[in-house]
Design an enzyme around this catalytic site. Structure first.
Site, PDB file in Angstrom:
ATOM      1  CB  VAL B  11     -18.167   8.159 -19.378  1.00  0.00           C
ATOM      2  CG1 VAL B  11     -18.044   8.583 -20.842  1.00  0.00           C
ATOM      3  CG2 VAL B  11     -18.189   6.632 -19.283  1.00  0.00           C
ATOM      4  CE  LYS B 103     -25.006   1.217 -22.299  1.00  0.00           C
ATOM      5  NZ  LYS B 103     -23.644   1.608 -21.924  1.00  0.00           N
ATOM      6  CB  VAL B 130     -22.587   0.210 -29.880  1.00  0.00           C
ATOM      7  CG1 VAL B 130     -22.469  -1.282 -30.151  1.00  0.00           C
ATOM      8  CG2 VAL B 130     -24.027   0.655 -29.998  1.00  0.00           C
ATOM      9  N   GLY B 132     -18.043   0.476 -26.451  1.00  0.00           N
ATOM     10  CA  GLY B 132     -17.020   1.346 -25.858  1.00  0.00           C
ATOM     11  C   GLY B 132     -16.112   2.004 -26.866  1.00  0.00           C
ATOM     12  CB  ILE B 134     -14.855  -1.195 -30.768  1.00  0.00           C
ATOM     13  CG1 ILE B 134     -14.217  -2.114 -29.725  1.00  0.00           C
ATOM     14  CG2 ILE B 134     -14.683  -1.772 -32.175  1.00  0.00           C
ATOM     15  CD1 ILE B 134     -14.895  -3.486 -29.634  1.00  0.00           C
ATOM     16  N   GLY B 185     -15.993  -4.358  -8.882  1.00  0.00           N
ATOM     17  CA  GLY B 185     -16.541  -3.220  -9.621  1.00  0.00           C
ATOM     18  C   GLY B 185     -16.818  -3.525 -11.083  1.00  0.00           C
ATOM     19  CG  ASP B 199     -25.450  -3.009 -21.553  1.00  0.00           C
ATOM     20  OD1 ASP B 199     -25.645  -1.786 -21.642  1.00  0.00           O
ATOM     21  OD2 ASP B 199     -24.382  -3.549 -21.886  1.00  0.00           O
ATOM     22  CE  LYS B 203     -23.377  -1.666 -24.383  1.00  0.00           C
ATOM     23  NZ  LYS B 203     -22.495  -2.479 -23.494  1.00  0.00           N
TER      24      LYS B 203
END
Lengths: 428, 428
Positions: B11, B103, B130, B132, B134, B185, B199, B203
């Protein structure tokens, strides 16, 4: 923040209702209250679904711009010119913020109004002008700011989407469903603005400017409506695994930016194929974010009020962004790709006399125009010769101009009994 | 605006790449350039997919907060505590803006960090935490600001959605698909964080705070993962017209706010049922806007970088909003509805010995717990008596606590051969 509202139709009343009902939570979220202090509407006595307030009434909307207490003008009159434009220009010149839902005005004068707004240091906001309650203007301008947008694909007119959805689910023809939509209030008495694609084209022109940072250019939009979509074509679409939607598409191509509104066949398993009824949707493709899709109610009192209030909140909280994503002087003129250069796949449906040689004639014309056929289906063959039958051709990728010329030739064949129907296929 | 980035994984490298590739257009859109001046990562020599810059390197991330040139710190280290939290707190205390994708940290310390940010007049932004790419944080906080939000329903973990999609399309079982996802991956070597729902719950806790203006309360989230979803249940779901999704749901109820993450059966014709593979989606219901849906890539270098840069642009342009929609002092404690009080429909699948009286026994237990059955299907009856067969029950609306007690009793029946499988049905 003190607001003046011009136009108290269903949207205006919705804004007044929302600001009243959520006054406390809005003040907490924004940091200060937003209050209507003045309004303008033609009929002061008309019954409206909204609380009464102690606001000043103006007979002439333009007078709102001169009210010294009004900090922001909400323009909900509509129409590209006339009162709406006069009011917006007067308000901006007075340094007041403007919030508008007026897509026709933005489509015709968007770049000029943005320049006027900047010159007077007055914000111009229009979340409600496109896709009703979906916060797509903010998403393109701020949420996806890091991206080069490569395409926008939208279902931007709820009336058309409702009609096409009803046609698909009931098998009825356009005229019948339109009449019903008019009776239900989903379509206007004069439906042309919606069903001929003009409303969707106005919205597309605005989205294009936001997405590509080009000056709004409504005249460059290729526009077709849905009047010619038949029950027969909808039934063939199903057979081939497609659904028919009125799409508004803006796309970066090697020859410039395409802007087009027309019925499309889209694969039935793509998300946008499932946006039904009065719902709107906008799909965007960005170079970093990839594909994103936003869906929601595209019209109506409350969803549109939600969008107007989002703009008011931004203004009240001091959150500013250039109207079309970059300062007006940096909006470059849109280099339009000619529709004749569009390349895509086509669905062609013919009604032909069922006799030997017809398909050979049609195929020869297509070959002469360098159009190759992916599949060909003949339906409706009855007992006895020379009955009218439907023939459907799906082409491989072809140039729009070539296809238009080929169809003109095909329409002239003696065995072709009706003008050919053409619907473009979008793979998405 | 001068930026320091902590964490140069996929990232972080994506953010550096985006800021470099789109430097000019970003400067035009924002009104000033955004420039990375300092970075921190464990291994200075590691090969990274990003351009080289003349930035200062810090071995310790916390040192970025003390760099006088750095105006905004981007935290991409991860983890609820430790270095990430130390850095964020130090930056905020120094009055620097913070952009984070973390998060876990927000789910555990969100309200405290928002208060710290406000105390120091330093913005805290987390679009990338949260869903990605969007822009859902901005949509809830600004785009839908005029609404009382009544529910949020999300597909927030791409790994789980990929696994469930693969199970559905290939008919394979969880373990097999997980192993493949790890090889590709799409899943971590230790997949627990994703497949056990943690996860998604992190979020959801963040979205709940934004949507309801409550203090983030991760501990109130009911969490179940997807390990127990079997190929058999996926095949039954299809038969009943459902698809199985790991949903994260927050909802206003009479007893308080529900927050839950668990596999759900959703009707196959709803939009969220068609969000497949690694895609994420968030549906929200507002009192004015009605239902809206946002869909896009929920993870990955580029989509997440798109979200980080959107936050940087807001900070650089001076667009501020309270981190969770209202100032931290106005975030009210979340009144949590107990999961035991949840009311919904249930899919129950049993493996029983095929002998007379089994269904009578099961039905009697359900009746004793006031659970009524909408439909009951028995499958897999083979020749010969006493073979194991599958029995599926769909309940009418029932209380979670009643259903749990009934299932405990049913599991103890001698003819019930395996622990019952339970999947909640969401109508949406």
């Amino acid at each position: 923040m003190k607001v003046g509202i011009a136009g108290l139709g269903v949207v205006g009343a919705g804004v007044v209702r929302l600001l009243d009902e959520h006054a406390d939570v809005l003040a907490a979220r924004i940091g200060r209250p937003v209050k209507v202090v003045a309004v303008s509407a033609r009929d002061k006595r008309k019954k409206r679904d909204m609380p009464k307030g102690g606001w000043r009434w103006y007979a002439k909307a333009e007078e709102l711009a001169a009210d010294p207490e009004v900090e922001v003008v909400v323009e909900l009159i509509g129409g590209a010119d006339g009162t709406a434009r006069n009011l917006v220009e007067a308000a901006l010149k007075a340094g007041k913020g403007v919030v508008t839902a007026n897509k026709a005005m933005l489509a015709m004068h968007g770049a000029k109004l943005a320049a006027l707004a900047e010159k007077n240091n007055a914000p111009l906001a229009f979340e409600a002008a496109v896709a009703g309650g979906i916060p797509i203007v903010k998403a393109l301008r701020e949420g996806l700011i890091g991206n080069r947008i490569d395409s926008i694909t939208g279902i931007l007119n709820g009336t058309c989407n409702y009609i096409l959805t009803e046609m698909r689910t009931t098998g009825r023809d356009f005229g019948e469903v339109l009449a019903e939509a008019q009776a239900l209030g989903y379509a206007e008495a004069d439906p042309s603005f919606d069903v001929d694609g003009i409303d969707a084209a106005h919205k597309l022109a605005v989205l294009t400017s936001l997405a590509f940072n080009t000056a709004v250019d409504f005249r460059a939009v290729h526009v077709e409506g849905i009047r010619h979509v038949s029950a027969l074509d909808i039934s063939f679409a199903r057979e081939f695994g497609y659904r028919i939607k009125l799409l508004a598409i803006a796309r970066r191509t090697a020859k410039g930016i395409e802007q087009r509104v027309h019925p499309c066949m889209v694969p039935a398993d793509t998300p946008i194929a499932h946006v039904d009824g009065v719902f709107n949707a906008v799909a965007a493709a960005g170079d970093y974010v990839g594909p994103v899709l936003f869906e929601g109610r595209g019209a109506g009192s409350n969803p549109t009020a939600s969008a107007v209030v989002a703009d008011l909140a931004d203004l009240a909280a001091g959150r500013h962004a250039p109207a079309f994503g970059v300062p007006a002087v940096k909006l470059h003129p849109l280099k339009a790709a000619a529709m004749a250069d569009h390349v895509g796949r086509f669905y062609i449906r013919l009604i032909v006399r069922d006799q030997p040689g017809v398909l050979a004639d049609v195929s020869a014309v297509l070959r002469d125009h360098k159009i190759s056929i992916e599949s060909l289906v003949q339906r409706g063959r009855a007992e006895g010769d020379k009955q009218p039958v439907a023939v459907v051709l799906i082409s491989h990728e072809a140039r729009e101009a070539d296809m238009a010329r080929a169809l003109k030739r095909i329409a002239m064949l003696r065995s072709v009994l009706q003008p050919p129907a053409l619907i473009r296929i979008e793979q998405l």
